[in-house]
Design a protein around this motif. Structure first.
Motif, PDB file in Angstrom:
ATOM      1  N   PHE A   6       0.822  -1.208   0.000  1.00 52.10           N
ATOM      2  CA  PHE A   6       0.000   0.000   0.000  1.00 52.10           C
ATOM      3  C   PHE A   6       0.858   1.261   0.000  1.00 52.10           C
ATOM      4  O   PHE A   6       1.990   1.280   0.501  1.00 52.10           O
ATOM      5  N   MET A   7       0.261   2.312  -0.554  1.00 49.56           N
ATOM      6  CA  MET A   7       0.832   3.648  -0.538  1.00 49.56           C
ATOM      7  C   MET A   7      -0.300   4.598  -0.116  1.00 49.56           C
ATOM      8  O   MET A   7      -1.006   5.146  -0.960  1.00 49.56           O
ATOM      9  N   PRO A   8      -0.531   4.788   1.186  1.00 46.26           N
ATOM     10  CA  PRO A   8      -1.621   5.662   1.606  1.00 46.26           C
ATOM     11  C   PRO A   8      -1.370   7.116   1.225  1.00 46.26           C
ATOM     12  O   PRO A   8      -0.235   7.595   1.259  1.00 46.26           O
ATOM     13  N   ASP A   9      -2.438   7.796   0.858  1.00 48.69           N
ATOM     14  CA  ASP A   9      -2.414   9.220   0.573  1.00 48.69           C
ATOM     15  C   ASP A   9      -3.010   9.929   1.780  1.00 48.69           C
ATOM     16  O   ASP A   9      -4.108   9.590   2.233  1.00 48.69           O
ATOM     17  N   LEU A  10      -2.291  10.905   2.326  1.00 46.30           N
ATOM     18  CA  LEU A  10      -2.741  11.545   3.568  1.00 46.30           C
ATOM     19  C   LEU A  10      -3.956  12.437   3.371  1.00 46.30           C
ATOM     20  O   LEU A  10      -4.478  12.991   4.331  1.00 46.30           O
ATOM     21  N   GLY A  11      -4.458  12.532   2.129  1.00 44.62           N
ATOM     22  CA  GLY A  11      -5.743  13.164   1.902  1.00 44.62           C
ATOM     23  C   GLY A  11      -6.898  12.377   2.510  1.00 44.62           C
ATOM     24  O   GLY A  11      -8.031  12.868   2.539  1.00 44.62           O
ATOM     25  N   CYS A  12      -6.617  11.183   3.012  1.00 38.60           N
ATOM     26  CA  CYS A  12      -7.641  10.419   3.746  1.00 38.60           C
ATOM     27  C   CYS A  12      -7.886  11.001   5.140  1.00 38.60           C
ATOM     28  O   CYS A  12      -8.820  10.585   5.825  1.00 38.60           O
ATOM     29  N   PHE A  13      -7.051  11.956   5.559  1.00 35.79           N
ATOM     30  CA  PHE A  13      -7.102  12.453   6.934  1.00 35.79           C
ATOM     31  C   PHE A  13      -7.330  13.966   6.969  1.00 35.79           C
ATOM     32  O   PHE A  13      -6.679  14.693   7.709  1.00 35.79           O
ATOM     33  N   VAL A  14      -8.276  14.420   6.156  1.00 35.94           N
ATOM     34  CA  VAL A  14      -8.614  15.845   6.117  1.00 35.94           C
ATOM     35  C   VAL A  14      -9.601  16.118   7.251  1.00 35.94           C
ATOM     36  O   VAL A  14     -10.783  15.809   7.159  1.00 35.94           O
ATOM     37  N   GLU A  15      -9.084  16.683   8.338  1.00 40.51           N
ATOM     38  CA  GLU A  15      -9.913  16.907   9.522  1.00 40.51           C
ATOM     39  C   GLU A  15     -10.766  18.164   9.389  1.00 40.51           C
ATOM     40  O   GLU A  15     -11.887  18.213   9.895  1.00 40.51           O
ATOM     41  N   ARG A  16     -10.234  19.180   8.715  1.00 39.28           N
ATOM     42  CA  ARG A  16     -10.988  20.418   8.483  1.00 39.28           C
ATOM     43  C   ARG A  16     -11.101  20.661   6.982  1.00 39.28           C
ATOM     44  O   ARG A  16     -10.154  20.410   6.241  1.00 39.28           O
ATOM     45  N   PHE A  17     -12.237  21.159   6.559  1.00 38.35           N
ATOM     46  CA  PHE A  17     -12.456  21.444   5.150  1.00 38.35           C
ATOM     47  C   PHE A  17     -11.386  22.415   4.667  1.00 38.35           C
ATOM     48  O   PHE A  17     -11.138  23.445   5.305  1.00 38.35           O
ATOM     49  N   PRO A  18     -10.710  22.109   3.564  1.00 39.96           N
ATOM     50  CA  PRO A  18      -9.627  22.988   3.100  1.00 39.96           C
ATOM     51  C   PRO A  18     -10.102  24.424   2.880  1.00 39.96           C
ATOM     52  O   PRO A  18     -11.011  24.678   2.091  1.00 39.96           O
ATOM     53  N   ARG A  19      -9.477  25.330   3.576  1.00 37.07           N
ATOM     54  CA  ARG A  19      -9.867  26.744   3.509  1.00 37.07           C
ATOM     55  C   ARG A  19      -9.677  27.305   2.107  1.00 37.07           C
ATOM     56  O   ARG A  19     -10.466  28.140   1.654  1.00 37.07           O
ATOM     57  N   VAL A  20      -8.650  26.845   1.407  1.00 40.29           N
ATOM     58  CA  VAL A  20      -8.418  27.358   0.059  1.00 40.29           C
ATOM     59  C   VAL A  20      -9.577  27.028  -0.873  1.00 40.29           C
ATOM     60  O   VAL A  20      -9.867  27.791  -1.811  1.00 40.29           O
ATOM     61  N   ALA A  21     -10.268  25.908  -0.621  1.00 39.23           N
ATOM     62  CA  ALA A  21     -11.402  25.521  -1.464  1.00 39.23           C
ATOM     63  C   ALA A  21     -12.636  26.356  -1.161  1.00 39.23           C
ATOM     64  O   ALA A  21     -13.333  26.825  -2.068  1.00 39.23           O
ATOM     65  N   SER A  22     -12.927  26.554   0.125  1.00 37.47           N
ATOM     66  CA  SER A  22     -14.118  27.340   0.475  1.00 37.47           C
ATOM     67  C   SER A  22     -13.939  28.810   0.105  1.00 37.47           C
ATOM     68  O   SER A  22     -14.892  29.482  -0.332  1.00 37.47           O
ATOM     69  N   GLU A  23     -12.732  29.332   0.247  1.00 40.34           N
ATOM     70  CA  GLU A  23     -12.491  30.726  -0.109  1.00 40.34           C
ATOM     71  C   GLU A  23     -12.612  30.944  -1.616  1.00 40.34           C
ATOM     72  O   GLU A  23     -13.099  31.992  -2.058  1.00 40.34           O
ATOM     73  N   ARG A  24     -12.222  29.951  -2.396  1.00 46.00           N
ATOM     74  CA  ARG A  24     -12.396  30.101  -3.843  1.00 46.00           C
ATOM     75  C   ARG A  24     -13.881  30.137  -4.201  1.00 46.00           C
ATOM     76  O   ARG A  24     -14.298  30.913  -5.072  1.00 46.00           O
ATOM     77  N   ALA A  25     -14.669  29.297  -3.549  1.00 44.48           N
ATOM     78  CA  ALA A  25     -16.105  29.306  -3.822  1.00 44.48           C
ATOM     79  C   ALA A  25     -16.701  30.688  -3.548  1.00 44.48           C
ATOM     80  O   ALA A  25     -17.539  31.179  -4.314  1.00 44.48           O
ATOM     81  N   LEU A  26     -16.269  31.309  -2.471  1.00 41.65           N
ATOM     82  CA  LEU A  26     -16.759  32.661  -2.164  1.00 41.65           C
ATOM     83  C   LEU A  26     -16.336  33.651  -3.249  1.00 41.65           C
ATOM     84  O   LEU A  26     -17.123  34.520  -3.647  1.00 41.65           O
ATOM     85  N   ARG A  27     -15.117  33.529  -3.735  1.00 40.41           N
ATOM     86  CA  ARG A  27     -14.673  34.420  -4.804  1.00 40.41           C
ATOM     87  C   ARG A  27     -15.483  34.224  -6.075  1.00 40.41           C
ATOM     88  O   ARG A  27     -15.642  35.139  -6.874  1.00 40.41           O
ATOM     89  N   GLU A  28     -15.990  33.005  -6.258  1.00 39.39           N
ATOM     90  CA  GLU A  28     -16.766  32.708  -7.455  1.00 39.39           C
ATOM     91  C   GLU A  28     -18.246  33.051  -7.281  1.00 39.39           C
ATOM     92  O   GLU A  28     -19.054  32.726  -8.149  1.00 39.39           O
ATOM     93  N   GLY A  29     -18.578  33.704  -6.153  1.00 39.47           N
ATOM     94  CA  GLY A  29     -19.938  34.192  -5.965  1.00 39.47           C
ATOM     95  C   GLY A  29     -20.850  33.320  -5.134  1.00 39.47           C
ATOM     96  O   GLY A  29     -22.068  33.560  -5.093  1.00 39.47           O
ATOM     97  N   ALA A  30     -20.309  32.316  -4.459  1.00 43.94           N
ATOM     98  CA  ALA A  30     -21.144  31.444  -3.636  1.00 43.94           C
ATOM     99  C   ALA A  30     -21.749  32.207  -2.468  1.00 43.94           C
ATOM    100  O   ALA A  30     -21.129  33.139  -1.928  1.00 43.94           O
ATOM    101  N   ARG A  31     -22.948  31.808  -2.083  1.00 46.22           N
ATOM    102  CA  ARG A  31     -23.593  32.396  -0.904  1.00 46.22           C
ATOM    103  C   ARG A  31     -22.852  31.965   0.355  1.00 46.22           C
ATOM    104  O   ARG A  31     -22.572  30.778   0.549  1.00 46.22           O
ATOM    105  N   LYS A  32     -22.538  32.943   1.206  1.00 49.94           N
ATOM    106  CA  LYS A  32     -21.755  32.649   2.396  1.00 49.94           C
ATOM    107  C   LYS A  32     -22.474  31.684   3.326  1.00 49.94           C
ATOM    108  O   LYS A  32     -21.835  30.829   3.944  1.00 49.94           O
ATOM    109  N   ASP A  33     -23.801  31.797   3.431  1.00 45.46           N
ATOM    110  CA  ASP A  33     -24.515  30.901   4.347  1.00 45.46           C
ATOM    111  C   ASP A  33     -24.411  29.447   3.892  1.00 45.46           C
ATOM    112  O   ASP A  33     -24.299  28.530   4.720  1.00 45.46           O
ATOM    113  N   LEU A  34     -24.402  29.226   2.575  1.00 44.46           N
ATOM    114  CA  LEU A  34     -24.292  27.858   2.084  1.00 44.46           C
ATOM    115  C   LEU A  34     -22.852  27.336   2.183  1.00 44.46           C
ATOM    116  O   LEU A  34     -22.636  26.161   2.463  1.00 44.46           O
ATOM    117  N   VAL A  35     -21.884  28.226   1.965  1.00 41.16           N
ATOM    118  CA  VAL A  35     -20.491  27.831   2.181  1.00 41.16           C
ATOM    119  C   VAL A  35     -20.275  27.461   3.641  1.00 41.16           C
ATOM    120  O   VAL A  35     -19.654  26.438   3.958  1.00 41.16           O
TER     121      VAL A  35
END
Length: 329
Positions: free
Chosen positions: A171-200
């Motif tokens: 096996f070669m485990p990928d440590l992306g199996c252990f994402v404890e908090r939602f990646p901030r870079v992903a949620s912040e991009r959604a906001l930049r793309e016009g996502a509603r903050k309440d849904l984010v």
């Protein structure tokens, strides 16, 4: 407790710079050597011109680069292009032949660990294992989110490994199996793309509370979310959180670790993945392989900021060095 864990880097980490032609393979190896990441992981499709037809001249230059910087080729990431031919999938025999081809190229490159992408059927690795064993290399299934060691697909591989008992499989485990908090870079991009903050906030909060992410897409849709919000909810099903102690289950079959990360903060920690606990578990389990950096944050910030993969990888290795030093006498 002393450890025998080494550090390395996947050249995939520099995908942004490779795409923009601002870095070469040699540049990336030089960076790795400078930060002490002496083990190099390569994705041939990304790094080798003309793949799968690789010239002897390119191989010679590859080894010259390794010698120049004091690095060593360690891992080779292969894919299984089952849709290579229009209108049909590769047969079982063709898939096995494809893996054997990758084994042969890995030997030319001097790498000994081959990443088998998670979609590789267990039966293909079973039938390719004798060739890998003869070549002195290992075929390592990448356990990648949202999969885990108790997933039915991975259990099929475990059955083959138990039955075959070949040193060429693991096996070669990928440590992306252990994402404890939602990646901030992903949620912040959604906001930049016009996502509603309440849904984010709903998506991030549900994930961070380890709630039911699989119902999020419907919930966001019912609440009037559009493509950006629904896409973010879908992302929440691709990340996974597992207790890092899960790694102990198959530590005896773990021969390489892809150290995925999305964002190294100014404080020197990874925002989403608890590396301190993961390193402790690896040392406890007696892991003796490499932690190979794999930066994937570029895709979440490239719309708004210059991507500096070198800085991110450098910070990542400073963190790894610090965490590993805690286990050195």
């Amino acid at each position: 407790m002393n450890h025998r864990i080494t550090r390395g880097v996947s050249l995939y980490s520099f995908q942004e710079e490779f795409f923009l032609r601002t870095m070469t393979v040699r540049d990336a190896v030089e960076v790795a050597a400078r930060i002490g990441a002496v083990n190099i992981e390569i994705i041939p499709e990304q790094s080798i011109p003309g793949f799968p037809h690789v010239s002897d001249a390119w191989i010679e230059q590859w080894h010259a680069t390794m010698a120049e910087f004091g690095t060593r080729p360690l891992a080779y990431d292969f894919f299984l292009d089952t849709l290579r031919h229009p209108g049909r999938r590769l047969s079982h025999e063709e898939q096995v032949a494809s893996v054997r081809r990758d084994v042969d190229l890995a030997v030319r490159l001097g790498t000994t660990k081959l990443r088998a992408i998670i979609s590789t059927p267990a039966e293909v690795l079973r039938d390719a294992a004798p060739h890998a064993e003869d070549a002195g290399v290992q075929l390592l299934l990448e356990v990648h989110a949202p999969f885990h060691y108790r997933h039915p697909w991975v259990l099929r591989h475990l059955e083959v490994m138990d039955r075959l008992d070949s040193p060429a499989l693991g096996f070669m485990p990928d440590l992306g199996c252990f994402v404890e908090r939602f990646p901030r870079v992903a949620s912040e991009r959604a906001l930049r793309e016009g996502a509603r903050k309440d849904l984010v906030d709903l998506v991030v909060g549900t994930y961070d509370d380890h709630g039911d992410t699989h119902g999020l897409m419907d919930t966001v849709n019912y609440m009037g979310g559009g493509p950006v919000e629904i896409g973010l909810a879908r992302q929440a099903t691709h990340y996974t959180w597992r207790d890092p102690r899960m790694l102990l289950e198959q530590m005896h079959r773990t021969h390489h670790v892809q150290a995925k990360f999305y964002e190294m903060t100014d404080e020197g920690t990874e925002y989403s993945i608890p590396y301190d606990r993961i390193v402790d578990v690896l040392v406890e389990g007696g892991y003796q392989g490499c932690l190979s950096s794999e930066y994937e944050g570029n895709r979440h910030i490239q719309d708004a900021y210059p991507v500096d993969s070198v800085e991110q990888v450098t910070r990542h290795h400073a963190m790894l060095q610090r965490l590993l030093a805690r286990h050195e006498n």
